[in-house]
Structures are given as C-alpha cells and as structure tokens.
Design a protein around this motif. Structure first.
Motif, PDB file in Angstrom:
ATOM      1  N   MET A  85       7.163   6.705  -8.825  1.00 54.78           N
ATOM      2  CA  MET A  85       6.459   5.504  -8.335  1.00 54.78           C
ATOM      3  C   MET A  85       5.860   5.819  -6.969  1.00 54.78           C
ATOM      4  SD  MET A  85       8.112   1.732  -7.994  1.00 54.78           S
ATOM      5  CE  MET A  85       7.142   0.266  -7.876  1.00 54.78           C
ATOM      6  N   HIS A  86       4.553   5.609  -6.845  1.00 60.00           N
ATOM      7  CA  HIS A  86       3.884   5.894  -5.573  1.00 60.00           C
ATOM      8  C   HIS A  86       3.821   4.608  -4.741  1.00 60.00           C
ATOM      9  CE1 HIS A  86      -0.076   7.164  -3.377  1.00 60.00           C
ATOM     10  NE2 HIS A  86       0.965   7.217  -2.588  1.00 60.00           N
ATOM     11  N   LEU A  87       4.517   4.614  -3.617  1.00 60.82           N
ATOM     12  CA  LEU A  87       4.529   3.455  -2.728  1.00 60.82           C
ATOM     13  C   LEU A  87       3.603   3.705  -1.548  1.00 60.82           C
ATOM     14  CD1 LEU A  87       8.397   2.999  -2.590  1.00 60.82           C
ATOM     15  CD2 LEU A  87       6.811   1.409  -3.673  1.00 60.82           C
ATOM     16  N   ALA A  88       2.826   2.711  -1.188  1.00 58.51           N
ATOM     17  CA  ALA A  88       2.010   2.809   0.030  1.00 58.51           C
ATOM     18  C   ALA A  88       2.460   1.684   0.959  1.00 58.51           C
ATOM     19  CB  ALA A  88       0.527   2.673  -0.311  1.00 58.51           C
ATOM     20  N   ILE A  89       2.603   2.021   2.229  1.00 62.24           N
ATOM     21  CA  ILE A  89       3.141   1.071   3.203  1.00 62.24           C
ATOM     22  C   ILE A  89       2.104   0.832   4.298  1.00 62.24           C
ATOM     23  CG2 ILE A  89       5.046   0.559   4.789  1.00 62.24           C
ATOM     24  CD1 ILE A  89       5.938   0.957   1.834  1.00 62.24           C
ATOM     25  N   ALA A  90       1.539  -0.379   4.295  1.00 64.32           N
ATOM     26  CA  ALA A  90       0.545  -0.730   5.311  1.00 64.32           C
ATOM     27  C   ALA A  90       1.201  -1.590   6.387  1.00 64.32           C
ATOM     28  CB  ALA A  90      -0.608  -1.493   4.656  1.00 64.32           C
ATOM     29  N   GLY A  91       0.797  -1.386   7.621  1.00 57.47           N
ATOM     30  CA  GLY A  91       1.344  -2.212   8.696  1.00 57.47           C
ATOM     31  C   GLY A  91       1.241  -1.505  10.026  1.00 57.47           C
ATOM     32  N   SER A  92       1.985  -2.039  10.970  1.00 55.44           N
ATOM     33  CA  SER A  92       1.845  -1.531  12.333  1.00 55.44           C
ATOM     34  C   SER A  92       2.584  -0.216  12.554  1.00 55.44           C
ATOM     35  CB  SER A  92       2.384  -2.575  13.321  1.00 55.44           C
ATOM     36  OG  SER A  92       3.747  -2.840  13.060  1.00 55.44           O
ATOM     37  N   ILE A  93       1.999   0.571  13.460  1.00 57.41           N
ATOM     38  CA  ILE A  93       2.669   1.739  14.049  1.00 57.41           C
ATOM     39  C   ILE A  93       2.586   1.477  15.546  1.00 57.41           C
ATOM     40  CG2 ILE A  93       2.305   4.170  14.646  1.00 57.41           C
ATOM     41  CD1 ILE A  93       3.515   4.058  12.000  1.00 57.41           C
ATOM     42  N   ALA A  94       3.693   1.558  16.219  1.00 48.01           N
ATOM     43  CA  ALA A  94       3.672   1.272  17.655  1.00 48.01           C
ATOM     44  C   ALA A  94       4.732   2.099  18.362  1.00 48.01           C
ATOM     45  CB  ALA A  94       3.949  -0.219  17.895  1.00 48.01           C
ATOM     46  N   ALA A  95       4.524   2.277  19.639  1.00 43.86           N
ATOM     47  CA  ALA A  95       5.586   2.840  20.475  1.00 43.86           C
ATOM     48  C   ALA A  95       6.200   1.673  21.226  1.00 43.86           C
ATOM     49  CB  ALA A  95       4.999   3.856  21.443  1.00 43.86           C
ATOM     50  N   ASP A  96       7.515   1.684  21.359  1.00 43.77           N
ATOM     51  CA  ASP A  96       8.209   0.651  22.127  1.00 43.77           C
ATOM     52  C   ASP A  96       8.653   1.264  23.448  1.00 43.77           C
ATOM     53  OD1 ASP A  96       7.971  -1.073  19.970  1.00 43.77           O
ATOM     54  OD2 ASP A  96       9.934  -0.578  19.151  1.00 43.77           O
ATOM     55  N   ALA A 155       5.453  -0.512   9.734  1.00 45.03           N
ATOM     56  CA  ALA A 155       5.126   0.448   8.670  1.00 45.03           C
ATOM     57  C   ALA A 155       5.842   1.777   8.914  1.00 45.03           C
ATOM     58  CB  ALA A 155       3.617   0.664   8.598  1.00 45.03           C
ATOM     59  N   GLY A 156       5.964   2.162  10.168  1.00 48.43           N
ATOM     60  CA  GLY A 156       6.699   3.384  10.495  1.00 48.43           C
ATOM     61  C   GLY A 156       8.163   3.248  10.119  1.00 48.43           C
ATOM     62  N   ASN A 157       8.761   2.118  10.461  1.00 47.09           N
ATOM     63  CA  ASN A 157      10.184   1.912  10.181  1.00 47.09           C
ATOM     64  C   ASN A 157      10.474   1.878   8.669  1.00 47.09           C
ATOM     65  OD1 ASN A 157      10.517   1.633  12.946  1.00 47.09           O
ATOM     66  ND2 ASN A 157      10.498  -0.603  12.890  1.00 47.09           N
ATOM     67  N   ILE A 158       9.625   1.172   7.937  1.00 45.65           N
ATOM     68  CA  ILE A 158       9.856   1.058   6.484  1.00 45.65           C
ATOM     69  C   ILE A 158       9.663   2.429   5.814  1.00 45.65           C
ATOM     70  CG2 ILE A 158       9.033  -0.009   4.337  1.00 45.65           C
ATOM     71  CD1 ILE A 158       8.198  -2.466   6.050  1.00 45.65           C
ATOM     72  N   SER A 159       8.607   3.129   6.215  1.00 43.30           N
ATOM     73  CA  SER A 159       8.332   4.452   5.620  1.00 43.30           C
ATOM     74  C   SER A 159       9.458   5.425   5.925  1.00 43.30           C
ATOM     75  CB  SER A 159       7.021   5.023   6.178  1.00 43.30           C
ATOM     76  OG  SER A 159       5.953   4.179   5.875  1.00 43.30           O
ATOM     77  N   PHE A 160       9.953   5.356   7.169  1.00 44.43           N
ATOM     78  CA  PHE A 160      11.039   6.264   7.563  1.00 44.43           C
ATOM     79  C   PHE A 160      12.278   6.010   6.708  1.00 44.43           C
ATOM     80  CE2 PHE A 160      14.697   7.332  10.317  1.00 44.43           C
ATOM     81  CZ  PHE A 160      14.397   8.658  10.627  1.00 44.43           C
ATOM     82  N   ALA A 161      12.598   4.735   6.487  1.00 42.30           N
ATOM     83  CA  ALA A 161      13.762   4.401   5.652  1.00 42.30           C
ATOM     84  C   ALA A 161      13.562   4.913   4.228  1.00 42.30           C
ATOM     85  CB  ALA A 161      13.984   2.885   5.646  1.00 42.30           C
ATOM     86  N   LEU A 162      12.379   4.716   3.683  1.00 42.50           N
ATOM     87  CA  LEU A 162      12.089   5.181   2.325  1.00 42.50           C
ATOM     88  C   LEU A 162      12.242   6.689   2.214  1.00 42.50           C
ATOM     89  CD1 LEU A 162       9.029   2.966   1.433  1.00 42.50           C
ATOM     90  CD2 LEU A 162      10.988   3.347  -0.072  1.00 42.50           C
ATOM     91  N   ALA A 163      11.701   7.400   3.213  1.00 44.56           N
ATOM     92  CA  ALA A 163      11.765   8.865   3.181  1.00 44.56           C
ATOM     93  C   ALA A 163      13.218   9.325   3.229  1.00 44.56           C
ATOM     94  CB  ALA A 163      10.960   9.448   4.340  1.00 44.56           C
ATOM     95  N   ASN A 164      14.039   8.632   3.993  1.00 47.02           N
ATOM     96  CA  ASN A 164      15.455   8.983   4.073  1.00 47.02           C
ATOM     97  C   ASN A 164      16.173   8.789   2.746  1.00 47.02           C
ATOM     98  OD1 ASN A 164      16.753   9.657   6.831  1.00 47.02           O
ATOM     99  ND2 ASN A 164      15.074   8.261   7.277  1.00 47.02           N
ATOM    100  N   LEU A 165      15.592   7.955   1.904  1.00 44.03           N
ATOM    101  CA  LEU A 165      16.208   7.699   0.601  1.00 44.03           C
ATOM    102  C   LEU A 165      15.473   8.451  -0.507  1.00 44.03           C
ATOM    103  CD1 LEU A 165      16.975   3.920   1.170  1.00 44.03           C
ATOM    104  CD2 LEU A 165      18.603   5.808   1.145  1.00 44.03           C
ATOM    105  N   GLY A 166      14.745   9.490  -0.112  1.00 41.17           N
ATOM    106  CA  GLY A 166      14.183  10.419  -1.088  1.00 41.17           C
ATOM    107  C   GLY A 166      12.795  10.099  -1.590  1.00 41.17           C
ATOM    108  N   GLN A 167      12.170   9.045  -1.056  1.00 39.11           N
ATOM    109  CA  GLN A 167      10.806   8.714  -1.476  1.00 39.11           C
ATOM    110  C   GLN A 167       9.794   9.434  -0.590  1.00 39.11           C
ATOM    111  OE1 GLN A 167       9.796   6.760  -4.129  1.00 39.11           O
ATOM    112  NE2 GLN A 167      11.952   6.975  -4.657  1.00 39.11           N
TER     113      GLN A 167
END
Ligand SMILES: Nc1ncnc2c1ncn2[C@@H]1O[C@H](COP(=O)(O)OP(=O)(O)OP(=O)(O)O)[C@@H](O)[C@H]1O
Ligand SMILES: [Mg+2]
Length: 331
Positions: A1-12, A50-62
């Motif tokens: 399944m190809h997931l695309a994650i749109a949203g903000s990227i920011a530095a805090d 979008a960075g946070n969600i993508s990072f979590a997904l990648a950690n779970l093998g996506q």
C-alpha cells in the motif's frame, strides 16, 4: 500500500526564560509594547505534522511519500537526511527557492506562560504540489491531508476527490480558525477522519452538523481521547473503544496525535483490522508522550510487541508482529 502524507514540515525552536513575562509588562503602556527577554537555552527540534507522521510510519516499516513544501535549509540542516535514513521518500517535496522552512518559536517562562510565533515560510508554496500528477506517476492508495497551508489543504482535497483517490482528513489545529464552510470541504468524502475529542466537537459546532452527520460525510471516523484512549467508528457506524497504554509517564505530549496516526496507518497498510490499527497507534503514541520532542523516540521491535501484548493481549501482538517490520531505525 502506497501512502502519501501531505502537511506541514517545520523546525521547532524551544526556548526557556528564567523569569516571568508578566513582570516585564506595563498594563497601561501596552500600546507602546517593546520587550526583550534573555533566554537560557535553545532546543532545535524537527517537527511538522507530515514529518512526524511519516517518521512514525517509516519506523513501522512503511515507506511513505512526503508531500510538503520546505526551504533549502531542509536538506542543508540535515532534516531531509534524517527522514530518508528512517525510510521516508522525500523525492516529491517542493523546495522553495527563496523561503525558509516553516519555523515555530516557543518561549516558555517559569510560570509556563508561552509566547509562540509561527512563520509559515515555504509552507505557503505547498499548494504548488500536484497530488494528481504524483498519483499518475506512482499510484497512491491513501493520501493523508494534514495541517498545512489552507489553500494547499483545499487543493489536495479537491484533487483527491476529483480523481477518486482515497484520502484521510486530518485538519487538527487548523480547525481552530477555519470556518464551517472550509471544514466541510476538507472532510466531505474522506475515507478516514482523524481528530481528537475537542476537535471532533469543534467540527460539529462549526459545520452545524450533528455527530451522525459528520460520520455520514466520511468513511471511518477516529477520535483520540489522550490517556482515555480512542474511539473508532467504522463505515457501518459500529463504535469501537481502544484503551490507551496504561502507566505511561507523560513527559511531553507534543506530536502524540501525529504518531498515533502513523501507527494507525501502518496497520491499515499492512491489511490489519481497525481495532489492531488503533492498538498500534496507541503503542507508538506512548513512546512519543514519554520523550521530549516528536521524533526523538527509538523503537525496538521486541519491546514494542511486548508492550502491545501487555495492553491488548498476545493474539494482538502476534497479528502485529506477523504484519509489520518494526525497525530499530536509529540505534
Ligand atoms: N498520557 C497518555 N498516556 C497514554 N497514551 C496517551 C497519552 N496521551 C496520548 N496518548 C495516546 O495518543 C493518542 C492521541 O492522543 P491525543 O488524543 O492527546 O492527541 P492530540 O490531542 O491530537 O495530541 P497533540 O495534538 O498534542 O499531538 C491517544 O488516543 C492515546 O492512544
Ligand atoms: Mg493533535
């Protein structure tokens, strides 16, 4: 399944002030306000939904595709390499030629009062990303549309609807200022709607829709309730309650909702049922709430499954262990 994650990227940029802002304010002189605070420390963290969600997904093998607009500093300062190392596909990002990546500066005083400024910067160009073109080149099975430049959120949503690309609406903090008309346009026809419980009430209040009408506008509705767990209402209207991981020592809730979404979507991508998806989301969210920052946790596959088994049973952990590749990505 190809997931695309749109949203903000920011530095805090997190700063602390060893005093009280209020001691520097002269109430009857506020029309001439001019204050400067000498801060103690500066903590720079990678963030953006979008960075946070993508990072979590990648950690779970996506291997999610990040759909976001950034400045040149995104690559120069190592954020891109960080996400790519974790397993996020950054090939579709838009790099602004002139604007800096969005920057959130949060200064907290000793009374926990905060002064926050948000500079959207390159995020303003997120609407130039064409999700239909992305889908044509590398078919996307589900596009999550998270908090972003409002024009971009609307454009991505309309494009997804037009081409029949299933999307997950995740308007989160943008609900605070959005009007009912915009909110209706962002969620109508979504395959999934993610909010926390406060935001779910805000959606109803601003759209004028009842809870049933909101549900009727989307497929599956997911409402998170912090330490009280999560409610999932499936396409048939069946409600499912999943408890949060118990005995979590909450250190910093920032990004917990994003990581939950990443975990939930990883379960969907692996073909798991909604209850198991919510359990995966809750387990990764516990790691985030226990650490300061939104991408500072590390996942150990065995410990992750043991924690999931402790909360939801061995059968759940077996399902998850058989379906997900959980990485010790940063060790
Ligand atoms: N204190 C906690 N203990 C255990 N689990 C938690 C805790 N807080 C959050 N979670 C988990 O994370 C999920 C999402 O949390 P929450 O509903 O607070 O998201 P949110 O309000 O969107 O947070 P934020 O916007 O700050 O990221 C919850 O459903 C739960 O599974
Ligand atoms: Mg949230």
């Amino acid at each position: 399944m190809h997931l695309a994650i749109a949203g903000s990227i920011a530095a805090d940029h997190l700063q602390t002030f060893a005093g009280r802002f209020s001691d520097s304010l002269v109430p009857d002189q506020l029309d001439k306000l001019s204050v400067s605070f000498l801060v103690q420390d500066l903590d720079i963290r990678r963030g953006g939904c979008a960075g946070n969600i993508s990072f979590a997904l990648a950690n779970l093998g996506q291997r999610p595709t990040l759909v976001a607009a950034v400045g040149r500093d995104f690559a120069e300062q190592g954020y891109q390499a960080w996400l790519e190392k974790a397993g996020v596909d950054c090939s579709r990002i838009h790099v602004s030629p002139s604007l800096h990546t969005a920057l959130c500066t949060i200064t907290t005083d000793e009374a926990h009062a905060q002064i926050v400024t948000f500079y959207p910067g390159a995020m303003a160009e997120a609407g130039t990303i064409d999700v239909a073109a992305l889908h044509a080149e590398a078919p996307v099975d589900l596009l999550l549309i998270g908090p972003d430049d409002p024009g971009a959120m609307l454009r991505h949503t309309q494009a997804a609807r037009e081409i029949g690309l299933p999307f997950a609406a995740d308007p989160s903090q943008q609900l605070a200022w959005a009007d009912g008309d915009l909110i209706r346009q962002l969620i109508e026809g979504a395959a999934y709607l993610f909010t926390n419980d406060y935001e779910a009430a805000l959606v109803e209040q601003k759209t004028g829709w009842s809870a049933d009408e909101v549900k009727a506008a989307v497929g599956v509705q997911v409402i998170t309730r912090g330490k009280d767990g999560v409610t999932v209402i499936d396409a048939d209207g069946t409600r499912l309650e999943v408890s949060a991981i118990p005995d979590v020592v909450a250190v910093d809730p920032t990004g917990v909702g994003d990581s939950f979404r990443g975990g939930f979507l990883a379960g969907l991508a692996a073909g798991l049922d909604l209850e198991t998806c919510a359990q995966i989301g809750s387990t990764i969210a516990a790691s985030v709430v226990e650490t300061t920052g939104t991408q500072e946790y590390t996942l150990d596959g065995e410990a992750f499954l043991a924690r999931l088994a402790g909360a939801y049973g061995d059968a759940a952990a077996e399902r998850v262990g058989g379906a997900l590749m959980i990485s010790d990505n940063l060790s």
